[in-house]
Design a protein around this motif. Sequence first.
Motif, PDB file in Angstrom:
ATOM      1  N   LEU A   1       4.058   0.450  -5.121  1.00  0.00           N
ATOM      2  CA  LEU A   1       5.244   0.264  -4.286  1.00  0.00           C
ATOM      3  C   LEU A   1       5.918  -1.077  -4.565  1.00  0.00           C
ATOM      4  N   ILE A   2       5.133  -2.117  -4.723  1.00  0.00           N
ATOM      5  CA  ILE A   2       5.691  -3.441  -4.980  1.00  0.00           C
ATOM      6  C   ILE A   2       6.339  -3.496  -6.365  1.00  0.00           C
ATOM      7  N   MET A   3       5.689  -2.903  -7.360  1.00  0.00           N
ATOM      8  CA  MET A   3       6.221  -2.959  -8.716  1.00  0.00           C
ATOM      9  C   MET A   3       7.477  -2.104  -8.874  1.00  0.00           C
ATOM     10  N   ALA A   4       7.640  -1.100  -8.047  1.00  0.00           N
ATOM     11  CA  ALA A   4       8.834  -0.265  -8.116  1.00  0.00           C
ATOM     12  C   ALA A   4      10.086  -1.087  -7.831  1.00  0.00           C
ATOM     13  N   ASP A   5       9.965  -2.090  -6.980  1.00  0.00           N
ATOM     14  CA  ASP A   5      11.094  -2.957  -6.659  1.00  0.00           C
ATOM     15  C   ASP A   5      11.407  -3.905  -7.816  1.00  0.00           C
ATOM     16  N   GLY A   6      10.368  -4.372  -8.502  1.00  0.00           N
ATOM     17  CA  GLY A   6      10.541  -5.201  -9.685  1.00  0.00           C
ATOM     18  C   GLY A   6      10.772  -6.679  -9.444  1.00  0.00           C
ATOM     19  N   ASP A   7      10.649  -7.158  -8.220  1.00  0.00           N
ATOM     20  CA  ASP A   7      10.851  -8.578  -7.929  1.00  0.00           C
ATOM     21  C   ASP A   7       9.605  -9.357  -8.355  1.00  0.00           C
ATOM     22  N   PRO A   8       9.728 -10.254  -9.346  1.00  0.00           N
ATOM     23  CA  PRO A   8       8.554 -10.989  -9.843  1.00  0.00           C
ATOM     24  C   PRO A   8       7.811 -11.773  -8.764  1.00  0.00           C
ATOM     25  N   ALA A   9       8.526 -12.345  -7.815  1.00  0.00           N
ATOM     26  CA  ALA A   9       7.867 -13.113  -6.752  1.00  0.00           C
ATOM     27  C   ALA A   9       7.015 -12.197  -5.875  1.00  0.00           C
ATOM     28  N   GLU A  10       7.538 -11.014  -5.563  1.00  0.00           N
ATOM     29  CA  GLU A  10       6.776 -10.064  -4.750  1.00  0.00           C
ATOM     30  C   GLU A  10       5.561  -9.534  -5.510  1.00  0.00           C
ATOM     31  N   ILE A  11       5.732  -9.304  -6.811  1.00  0.00           N
ATOM     32  CA  ILE A  11       4.608  -8.824  -7.627  1.00  0.00           C
ATOM     33  C   ILE A  11       3.513  -9.879  -7.675  1.00  0.00           C
ATOM     34  N   SER A  12       3.886 -11.132  -7.857  1.00  0.00           N
ATOM     35  CA  SER A  12       2.913 -12.216  -7.881  1.00  0.00           C
ATOM     36  C   SER A  12       2.149 -12.302  -6.560  1.00  0.00           C
ATOM     37  N   GLN A  13       2.872 -12.222  -5.463  1.00  0.00           N
ATOM     38  CA  GLN A  13       2.229 -12.272  -4.148  1.00  0.00           C
ATOM     39  C   GLN A  13       1.314 -11.063  -3.955  1.00  0.00           C
ATOM     40  N   ALA A  14       1.757  -9.885  -4.372  1.00  0.00           N
ATOM     41  CA  ALA A  14       0.963  -8.667  -4.208  1.00  0.00           C
ATOM     42  C   ALA A  14      -0.330  -8.733  -5.016  1.00  0.00           C
ATOM     43  N   LEU A  15      -0.258  -9.311  -6.210  1.00  0.00           N
ATOM     44  CA  LEU A  15      -1.478  -9.446  -7.014  1.00  0.00           C
ATOM     45  C   LEU A  15      -2.497 -10.337  -6.307  1.00  0.00           C
ATOM     46  N   GLY A  16      -2.020 -11.383  -5.653  1.00  0.00           N
ATOM     47  CA  GLY A  16      -2.921 -12.238  -4.877  1.00  0.00           C
ATOM     48  C   GLY A  16      -3.530 -11.501  -3.700  1.00  0.00           C
ATOM     49  N   VAL A  17      -2.735 -10.694  -3.031  1.00  0.00           N
ATOM     50  CA  VAL A  17      -3.234  -9.912  -1.891  1.00  0.00           C
ATOM     51  C   VAL A  17      -4.297  -8.925  -2.364  1.00  0.00           C
ATOM     52  N   VAL A  18      -4.030  -8.251  -3.470  1.00  0.00           N
ATOM     53  CA  VAL A  18      -4.994  -7.274  -3.997  1.00  0.00           C
ATOM     54  C   VAL A  18      -6.271  -7.974  -4.460  1.00  0.00           C
ATOM     55  N   ALA A  19      -6.144  -9.136  -5.057  1.00  0.00           N
ATOM     56  CA  ALA A  19      -7.330  -9.890  -5.483  1.00  0.00           C
ATOM     57  C   ALA A  19      -8.188 -10.261  -4.277  1.00  0.00           C
TER      58      ALA A  19
END
Length: 57
Positions: free
Chosen positions: A26-44
């Motif tokens: 869902l986060i990557m569908a939007d494509g915003d690099p800042a959101e993707i970076s934050q989401a990777l931290g959340v998943v980690a």
Amino acid sequence: MATVTHPYNPAELLDTPEARAEYLSLIMADGDPAEISQALGVVARAHGMTAVAKTAA
């Protein structure tokens, strides 16, 4: 009366590999690099930082 707030940690809701994958999709569908970076931290954090570090080494 004062408003009472509680800390929110989205990592607590991502308790299965499927939930983590769906969240990232869902986060990557939007494509915003800042959101993707934050989401990777959340998943980690959801997966466990120790497990992530062991896998990365």
